[in-house]
Design a protein around this motif. Sequence first.
Motif, PDB file in Angstrom:
ATOM      1  N   TYR A 129      20.110  33.061  12.360  1.00  0.00           N
ATOM      2  CA  TYR A 129      21.012  32.254  11.094  1.00  0.00           C
ATOM      3  C   TYR A 129      21.392  33.449  10.510  1.00  0.00           C
ATOM      4  O   TYR A 129      22.063  33.928   9.781  1.00  0.00           O
ATOM      5  N   VAL A 257      21.824  33.832  -0.221  1.00  0.00           N
ATOM      6  CA  VAL A 257      22.285  32.773   0.840  1.00  0.00           C
ATOM      7  C   VAL A 257      21.133  31.277   0.710  1.00  0.00           C
ATOM      8  O   VAL A 257      20.730  31.812   1.011  1.00  0.00           O
ATOM      9  N   PRO A 258      22.140  30.282   0.731  1.00  0.00           N
ATOM     10  CA  PRO A 258      20.974  29.148   0.965  1.00  0.00           C
ATOM     11  C   PRO A 258      20.758  29.004   3.197  1.00  0.00           C
ATOM     12  O   PRO A 258      21.602  29.908   3.456  1.00  0.00           O
ATOM     13  N   GLY A 259      20.119  28.267   2.991  1.00  0.00           N
ATOM     14  CA  GLY A 259      19.926  27.580   4.424  1.00  0.00           C
ATOM     15  C   GLY A 259      19.805  26.740   4.873  1.00  0.00           C
ATOM     16  O   GLY A 259      18.729  25.441   3.800  1.00  0.00           O
ATOM     17  N   PRO A 260      19.201  25.800   6.013  1.00  0.00           N
ATOM     18  CA  PRO A 260      18.523  24.900   6.009  1.00  0.00           C
ATOM     19  C   PRO A 260      17.278  24.400   5.329  1.00  0.00           C
ATOM     20  O   PRO A 260      16.184  25.379   5.479  1.00  0.00           O
ATOM     21  N   VAL A 261      17.338  23.645   4.861  1.00  0.00           N
ATOM     22  CA  VAL A 261      15.830  23.131   3.729  1.00  0.00           C
ATOM     23  C   VAL A 261      14.937  23.420   4.870  1.00  0.00           C
ATOM     24  O   VAL A 261      13.138  23.327   4.711  1.00  0.00           O
ATOM     25  N   THR A 262      14.600  22.936   6.075  1.00  0.00           N
ATOM     26  CA  THR A 262      13.815  22.764   7.034  1.00  0.00           C
ATOM     27  C   THR A 262      13.120  24.360   7.983  1.00  0.00           C
ATOM     28  O   THR A 262      12.624  24.925   8.773  1.00  0.00           O
ATOM     29  N   HIS A 270      15.409  29.996  -1.868  1.00  0.00           N
ATOM     30  CA  HIS A 270      15.694  28.427  -2.499  1.00  0.00           C
ATOM     31  C   HIS A 270      15.044  28.687  -3.590  1.00  0.00           C
ATOM     32  O   HIS A 270      14.997  28.010  -4.589  1.00  0.00           O
ATOM     33  N   ARG A 274      16.094  28.231  -7.379  1.00  0.00           N
ATOM     34  CA  ARG A 274      15.880  27.160  -8.566  1.00  0.00           C
ATOM     35  C   ARG A 274      14.907  28.078  -9.368  1.00  0.00           C
ATOM     36  O   ARG A 274      15.142  27.024 -10.285  1.00  0.00           O
TER      37      ARG A 274
ATOM     38  N   TYR B 129      21.638  17.674  10.850  1.00  0.00           N
ATOM     39  CA  TYR B 129      20.170  18.247   9.732  1.00  0.00           C
ATOM     40  C   TYR B 129      20.936  17.827   8.730  1.00  0.00           C
ATOM     41  O   TYR B 129      19.410  17.076   8.264  1.00  0.00           O
ATOM     42  N   PRO B 258      21.044  22.412  -0.123  1.00  0.00           N
ATOM     43  CA  PRO B 258      21.676  23.160   0.498  1.00  0.00           C
ATOM     44  C   PRO B 258      21.199  23.569   2.392  1.00  0.00           C
ATOM     45  O   PRO B 258      20.948  22.255   2.488  1.00  0.00           O
ATOM     46  N   GLY B 259      22.376  23.830   2.256  1.00  0.00           N
ATOM     47  CA  GLY B 259      22.125  23.799   4.425  1.00  0.00           C
ATOM     48  C   GLY B 259      23.121  25.101   4.799  1.00  0.00           C
ATOM     49  O   GLY B 259      22.842  26.005   3.882  1.00  0.00           O
ATOM     50  N   PRO B 260      23.377  25.422   5.711  1.00  0.00           N
ATOM     51  CA  PRO B 260      23.279  26.499   6.464  1.00  0.00           C
ATOM     52  C   PRO B 260      24.975  26.679   6.121  1.00  0.00           C
ATOM     53  O   PRO B 260      25.882  25.991   6.490  1.00  0.00           O
ATOM     54  N   ARG B 280      21.416  20.822  -9.821  1.00  0.00           N
ATOM     55  CA  ARG B 280      20.315  21.063  -9.072  1.00  0.00           C
ATOM     56  C   ARG B 280      20.136  21.617  -8.139  1.00  0.00           C
ATOM     57  O   ARG B 280      19.484  20.847  -7.372  1.00  0.00           O
ATOM     58  N   LEU B 281      19.321  22.773  -7.323  1.00  0.00           N
ATOM     59  CA  LEU B 281      19.188  22.533  -5.766  1.00  0.00           C
ATOM     60  C   LEU B 281      18.017  22.388  -5.938  1.00  0.00           C
ATOM     61  O   LEU B 281      17.025  22.433  -6.216  1.00  0.00           O
ATOM     62  N   VAL B 283      14.843  20.877  -2.083  1.00  0.00           N
ATOM     63  CA  VAL B 283      14.832  21.009  -1.223  1.00  0.00           C
ATOM     64  C   VAL B 283      13.859  19.530  -0.574  1.00  0.00           C
ATOM     65  O   VAL B 283      13.934  19.604   0.587  1.00  0.00           O
TER      66      VAL B 283
END
Lengths: 401, 401
Positions: A129, A257-262, A270, A274, B129, B258-260, B280-281, B283
Amino acid sequence: MSSDLDERLARAALSRALEPGIQAVGEALDRHGAVELWRRLRAGDPLVAPAVARGAAARLPDVAPERDLERLDRVGGRLLVPGDEEWPACLGDLGTAAPMALWVRGPLHLDAATRRSVAVVGSRSASAYGGHVASQLSAELADAGWGTTSGGAYGVDGAAHRGCLAAGGETVAVLACGVDVPYPRGHDLLFSRVVEEGLLVSEWPPGSAPHRLRFLVRNRVIAALTAGTVVVEAAARSGALSTARFALRLGRRVMAVPGPVTSATSTGCHALLREHDEVRLVVRAAHVIEEVGRIGADLTPPERGPVSEVDRLAPDVRAVYDAMPVRTGVGPATLAARGGVELAVVLRSLGPLQVAGLARQDGGGWVKAPGPRRSRSAAAPPPAQGDPRAAQPDTPTPPVA
Amino acid sequence: MSSDLDERLARAALSRALEPGIQAVGEALDRHGAVELWRRLRAGDPLVAPAVARGAAARLPDVAPERDLERLDRVGGRLLVPGDEEWPACLGDLGTAAPMALWVRGPLHLDAATRRSVAVVGSRSASAYGGHVASQLSAELADAGWGTTSGGAYGVDGAAHRGCLAAGGETVAVLACGVDVPYPRGHDLLFSRVVEEGLLVSEWPPGSAPHRLRFLVRNRVIAALTAGTVVVEAAARSGALSTARFALRLGRRVMAVPGPVTSATSTGCHALLREHDEVRLVVRAAHVIEEVGRIGADLTPPERGPVSEVDRLAPDVRAVYDAMPVRTGVGPATLAARGGVELAVVLRSLGPLQVAGLARQDGGGWVKAPGPRRSRSAAAPPPAQGDPRAAQPDTPTPPVA
């Protein structure tokens, strides 16, 4: 100008004898100048700050600036020092931590290439990703006339350089080793392409090995050279976060750039978002350009700012100009299709654009010429050498309200 | 108290005759009161705002509040109206758009259950997800004593309810149809569990069908009932974004996961984060609690605030209390393991905790009792009926600095 030569040799010598980024070194350089600092260091002059002298003492026997410059010359490189036309004034923002000299390889003009450049950085162990997003982002930035600066590392850095190159953009790789030391090995081919089409930059003389500390010290140069830093993927303690922190301290735009929190490789992004209100979430190149584009808008009062050459173009000629790539020329038919104008319009616009310094022929095609972008140095005198921060001396101080 | 009965019947009738959330209705209700508004509507009194009268006219022949209340009674539900002990004062924040009445089913006390509840909302067509994040988040919130309120829809809503239930938390589903109309069909089983352990809530009387507009109108109730709204996944025009906008307008905390950036179902979350500095972001659940927890901290001056019963507990007793679930009791051995204390400590703590109203037996195990949390209504008089916004009349106005 033998004094210029002396300055150049002295800075080449200092960058072999001393590690960059050390405030005590920068202060000594400001106080004594490069030629005098180098003379005193060799003479073991106790007036030089002990920290500086200690760092240099062990290396003095090996310092041979002429040999380093020859070595650089053999790989087609050149040494840049403050005051050179190609030396970016923005490095002055680093104050006493500014580079002593830069060893560079490649066809680009460092100042011109970094004036519209964004740092795209991130994890060495990027996910699929992260690699995809980095190369896509840099390619889109290139399409919009923005170059990509990064650190040449595996993962996000490499993907960013590649995405930029693939879209015909200007890419600058700032290394933590000599510009003739291809590190990491697996980027041999990438560095060859950068040397052919972009720019390899280092504060360390040829043959210098990368050390852990050097990566961190190098990051401040990536931050300072660019209008903003985008962190694409970063684990919790990624070095890319240090570039972002340098950029914040330097007042550059910082984006993530955000991404999956997983995903562990997005944790640092993130956390940046924050923890810092100034850090902006970006999804695509347009968001990045919106951020870094503001810098120019902020510095130039919109009502009173001078109208650029480009702004003065007639609408159809402007369409032709906008359709032109920055690198890798295209023919008139392509320009007509991209610009949405008649071929005849293209053919009658190219002459005036070339005369105005806005377009030039490149092989069989046409590309944008950086003419009006470079006019800054003509309009304003270059900052006084030795204190690049003293730019724009004529700007009146606004009265305190 | 026949006047109470009249009020209840009038509101049941109004909620059948009129759509909720219409300002003109709220104003008429404020001006005339429910009993008088209902009398005038039936009499075709021209004094009632034309918009209100028009909306009601076509429905009047079908309005039979006793029949609706019987129908509700048959599915074990109850009608809530302003002034009821279970009616949440926070709904007063909606002003003239506050619900006229709420038809509810389930064992939870609406006011108590929503006092520590977070709205977890998002796309109906969530990705794997989004579903994973929603259920994980709600389960972690439940572990920390926070319930989840959502809209009962497919996708993120359903995953949020399920995650909360799986962790033994308190979940509230606010529907856009009657509480006896299981919509969507595929959530039959989920709604059965919510009726058994949580709460189904609706502004519409039994048998009411969901309409497109009702989903949007319903969203303001989800926003108002909760301390904050978390958008887990949302496409660019997702209804979940309307819940977030209501929450922003109501001064509630708004958060987005957030996500991809390559995923269309995260587009709305990223847009929220980019467009609103207040969003707010987040996680994980700890980030959510940090946000919604602040509300209490903001309202209670830290130095002068009363020390809660829980804060007064000895450290080892506190560990036992913290180890207790909110629902579905566990035995002393489990409490000892979870709390990291000796079994003997658990056995000697349970008595005092029960006496303090902090723990109660549930089947064979022990659960937290909401005792000290409910003390707010004892300490402060409930807001005057008809204008629930007139809370805390004794709070001195701070002098203008």
